[in-house]
Scaffold this motif. Structure first.
Motif, PDB file in Angstrom:
ATOM      1  N   ASP A 131      17.414  22.828 -13.142  1.00  0.00           N
ATOM      2  CA  ASP A 131      17.047  23.174 -14.449  1.00  0.00           C
ATOM      3  C   ASP A 131      17.858  22.389 -15.556  1.00  0.00           C
ATOM      4  OD1 ASP A 131      16.193  25.063 -12.674  1.00  0.00           O
ATOM      5  OD2 ASP A 131      17.251  26.845 -13.369  1.00  0.00           O
ATOM      6  N   TYR A 132      16.846  22.012 -16.226  1.00  0.00           N
ATOM      7  CA  TYR A 132      17.443  21.148 -17.469  1.00  0.00           C
ATOM      8  C   TYR A 132      17.719  21.976 -18.678  1.00  0.00           C
ATOM      9  CZ  TYR A 132      18.613  16.842 -20.054  1.00  0.00           C
ATOM     10  OH  TYR A 132      19.310  15.888 -20.451  1.00  0.00           O
ATOM     11  N   LYS A 133      18.792  22.508 -18.648  1.00  0.00           N
ATOM     12  CA  LYS A 133      19.344  23.178 -19.864  1.00  0.00           C
ATOM     13  C   LYS A 133      20.785  23.488 -19.999  1.00  0.00           C
ATOM     14  CE  LYS A 133      19.225  27.904 -17.484  1.00  0.00           C
ATOM     15  NZ  LYS A 133      19.093  27.344 -16.170  1.00  0.00           N
ATOM     16  N   TYR A 209      17.940  24.198 -24.608  1.00  0.00           N
ATOM     17  CA  TYR A 209      16.925  23.339 -23.820  1.00  0.00           C
ATOM     18  C   TYR A 209      16.739  21.846 -24.487  1.00  0.00           C
ATOM     19  CZ  TYR A 209      15.684  27.635 -21.758  1.00  0.00           C
ATOM     20  OH  TYR A 209      15.622  28.913 -21.252  1.00  0.00           O
ATOM     21  N   VAL A 217       9.198  16.918 -16.425  1.00  0.00           N
ATOM     22  CA  VAL A 217       8.917  18.462 -15.994  1.00  0.00           C
ATOM     23  C   VAL A 217       7.783  18.706 -15.384  1.00  0.00           C
ATOM     24  CG1 VAL A 217       8.456  20.666 -17.043  1.00  0.00           C
ATOM     25  CG2 VAL A 217      10.315  19.267 -18.073  1.00  0.00           C
ATOM     26  N   ARG A 224      12.367  23.728 -16.816  1.00  0.00           N
ATOM     27  CA  ARG A 224      13.058  24.327 -17.976  1.00  0.00           C
ATOM     28  C   ARG A 224      13.731  25.444 -17.507  1.00  0.00           C
ATOM     29  NH1 ARG A 224      14.285  21.069 -21.926  1.00  0.00           N
ATOM     30  NH2 ARG A 224      13.025  21.761 -23.956  1.00  0.00           N
ATOM     31  N   THR A 305      10.050  16.563 -25.316  1.00  0.00           N
ATOM     32  CA  THR A 305      10.015  17.888 -25.551  1.00  0.00           C
ATOM     33  C   THR A 305      10.868  18.047 -26.900  1.00  0.00           C
ATOM     34  OG1 THR A 305      11.629  18.687 -24.343  1.00  0.00           O
ATOM     35  CG2 THR A 305       9.499  18.842 -23.500  1.00  0.00           C
TER      36      THR A 305
END
Length: 355
Positions: A131-133, A209, A217, A224, A305
């Motif tokens: 999870d990229y946050k 994020y 992604v 996300r 993003t």
């Protein structure tokens, strides 16, 4: 995946089947109609949305626009700090304490449950896609099980005082929602649900994020936030204007619809514990964060993003209060579908998978 919109009562655009409910009969100190009839209508509208969709936009939720603006400003200031400064308030190792700063890749959100004998195997499988946050968790200073982790004052002096105050502001708003839910489902005591919530066991989460190559992604290297339900009684969500949140369609299971940010509202959704508590009368709906719609920017030929900020506030029962199904109040709900459980037991089962 679809994205269908409908017109709200005052011209707002709401996502498919996600109603907009005005809670001013419970929250407003001004000229709003606070008659028993107005309160009952607002409560029944809220419960209808929670039954049919599990998500609802709430107007006049009780958190001022100025305080929300400051919350996002302070949050962004923290995430703009160098990594080494943010890491001076790190999330503790393991799953038991959920406080402080979580860096990208630390947390893996999942809807999975696992028995103790295979939790490590399943968790490893889930973590194949990170999870990229990044996030920061804040709780009550009166919670002995979850001690807060604060940045040193020299890093960000305003963080602790503001977030401590904002935590309790959100709980004051949550009280109105809990009262409305109790009234709307026909409980004789409007404070029945609230009586299980002291406020000391909630969680304020500041989410960021960061920009990421869209192809990472789309290709499955990163996520996300994957599809999941919340563990708690309910969640209040404040989001910026970026977009990216999606909710499972109430009419097409397995399909997800975009949930557009509506200024002046918060999103409220039912958590798993409240669904269980209501004997499945209320719905805890799966949701996720995907690439924001039409918000990509470019670095050379690479799509990135846009950064997204959101602030969820998770409201949950006190950990050792036994929650038993509310039965005999709903059509088809006379027999309990679940045994008694405490929030402590349930959250431990879920947290093992996440950290």
């Amino acid at each position: 995946m679809g994205s269908i919109s409908e017109q709200g009562s005052n011209g707002e655009i709401a996502s498919e089947n996600i109603p907009i409910v005005d809670l001013s009969p419970f929250t407003s100190s001004e000229s709003a109609d606070k008659s028993p009839a107005a309160r009952l209508k607002a409560a029944q509208d809220l419960v209808r949305a929670c039954r049919e969709v599990g998500f609802v936009y709430i107007k006049n939720h009780g958190v001022s626009a100025s305080e929300l603006e400051q919350a996002f400003t302070v949050s962004k200031s923290f995430y703009d700090l160098p990594t080494e400064e943010k890491m001076r308030a790190p999330h503790p190792p393991g799953w038991a304490v959920h406080r402080g700063y979580s860096w990208p890749g630390l947390e893996k959100v999942s809807g999975a449950l696992s028995a103790d004998d295979n939790v490590e195997e399943l968790a490893a499988k889930l973590r194949e896609v990170q999870d990229y946050k990044e996030s920061y968790e804040v709780g009550s200073e009166n919670n002995p099980d979850q001690p807060n982790v604060w940045p040193p004052p020299e890093v960000m002096p305003e963080w602790r005082p503001f977030m401590t105050s904002f935590y309790w502001t959100c709980f004051e708003a949550a009280k109105h929602i809990l009262r409305a839910l109790a009234l709307g489902i026909g409980l004789s005591d409007e404070n029945h649900l609230l009586n299980y919530h002291s406020g000391d066991y909630n969680q304020l989460r500041l989410l960021h994020y960061p920009p990421i190559p869209a192809t990472a992604v789309e290709g499955g290297k990163f996520a996300r936030m994957p599809a999941h339900t919340d563990w708690s009684s309910m969640t209040m969500l404040f989001q910026d204007d970026c977009g990216g949140l999606q909710v499972e369609s109430p009419s097409q299971p397995g399909e997800f619809i975009d949930v557009a940010p509506i200024p002046g509202t918060c999103l409220m959704n039912v958590g798993d514990l409240l669904m269980r508590w209501s004997n499945d009368y209320l719905r805890s709906t799966s949701h996720r964060v995907q690439l924001p719609p039409r918000q990509d920017r470019y670095t050379g030929d690479e799509r990135l993003t846009r950064a997204r900020y959101s602030i969820p506030y998770f409201v949950t029962t006190d950990p050792d209060r036994v929650v038993e199904c509310l039965t005999g109040r709903f059509e088809g709900g006379e027999k309990a579908k679940y045994g008694p459980i405490t929030q402590r037991e349930y959250s431990a089962m879920r947290a093992r998978m996440q950290y």
